[in-house]
Enzyme design. Structure first.
Site, short mmCIF file in Angstrom:
data_model
loop_
_atom_site.label_atom_id
_atom_site.label_comp_id
_atom_site.label_asym_id
_atom_site.label_seq_id
_atom_site.Cartn_x
_atom_site.Cartn_y
_atom_site.Cartn_z
N HIS A 7 -8.89 -7.95 -3.35
CA HIS A 7 -7.85 -7.17 -2.39
C HIS A 7 -7.73 -6.04 -3.18
CE1 HIS A 7 -7.04 -11.04 -0.52
NE2 HIS A 7 -6.65 -10.50 0.70
N LYS A 48 -1.69 -4.61 -3.85
CA LYS A 48 -1.26 -6.27 -3.61
C LYS A 48 -1.25 -6.72 -5.10
CE LYS A 48 -2.76 -10.66 -1.36
NZ LYS A 48 -1.79 -10.67 -0.54
#
Length: 251
Positions: A136, A140
């Site tokens: 990701h 994040k």
């Protein structure tokens, strides 16, 4: 349909765009700087509130929406361990409605169905060991991702030789690596990578001495997540209780 949006970051803005394109009305947008709007008539008029925020505020947002008898669709993760039983009780005994998913992508729903089926098949082939990698964007902060945890739990519920998942390595945005690739044989290792602006990649790998079987879901953008959330809101407006992707899609 009248929709309220809770959390006006990149996902919130994309949800707004897609909801409007599908003919819905946005009656309220709530972010960190206007929390008082939970008490507004506009928010109370919503058929459904779509909530994408942080783990530490999600549960409180549910309570505020439920207090106004507004149904909630939420993609926030990290709250279930502490508050899951309470939310389940409110939805089963007090008439509240929450549609929750760790990932609203239609593609991920299909990928999840393949994952469950493959795990069941692999009970007959003990030579394959399974692991997972999720990648990701650098913004994040949590790891593993909620989607990775959901996928891992689907595997451990069906693959007898794996009783639980465990955190493996974490590749940080600066390239440094924490953690270890070593884990108990009965644990499913999840490695995490944080780089660039990657919306989300989940890869499940069954490896043996002879060969390797790999399945991957690679999101091109957040649009798939946002569309899925709006589809879930459309479903939730006509249903009640504690709802999940499996209620909306029957694979």
């Amino acid at each position: 349909m009248k929709i309220a949006i809770i959390g006006y970051g990149k996902m919130g803005k994309m949800i707004e765009e897609i909801a409007l394109s599908r003919g819905h009305q946005i009656v309220s947008i709530i972010d960190v700087d206007n929390q008082e709007d939970f008490d507004s008539e506009a928010f109370a008029s919503a058929d459904v509130a779509i909530e994408f925020t942080a783990p530490h505020v999600a549960y409180g947002n549910y309570l505020k929406a439920f207090a106004k008898n507004v149904k909630v669709v939420s993609g926030s993760t990290g709250w279930m361990k502490e508050h899951g039983d309470d939310v389940k009780r409110m939805c089963t005994e007090e008439g509240k409605t929450l549609f929750w998913a760790s990932n609203f992508s239609v593609g991920v729903a299909i990928f999840s169905a393949v994952n469950r089926y493959l795990a069941q098949i692999m009970n007959g082939f003990e030579q394959y060991d399974v692991s997972m990698v999720e990648t990701h964007h650098i913004h994040k902060l949590d790891h593993p991702s909620g989607t990775a945890i959901t996928l891992a739990e689907e595997i451990t519920q069906r693959l007898d030789r794996k009783v639980d998942w465990t955190v493996g390595t974490v590749t940080n945005p600066d390239g440094t690596v924490d953690g270890s690739t070593q884990c108990q044989p009965d644990k499913l290792r999840i490695d995490s990578i944080r780089e660039g602006e990657v919306p989300g990649i989940h890869t499940i790998r069954y490896d043996s001495e002879a060969d390797c079987i790999t399945i991957t879901h690679d999101a091109h953008s957040r649009k798939g997540f946002a569309l899925g959330a709006v589809l879930a809101a459309e479903y939730t407006a006509q249903h009640s209780g504690l709802l999940t992707i499996s209620d909306m899609f029957h694979f």
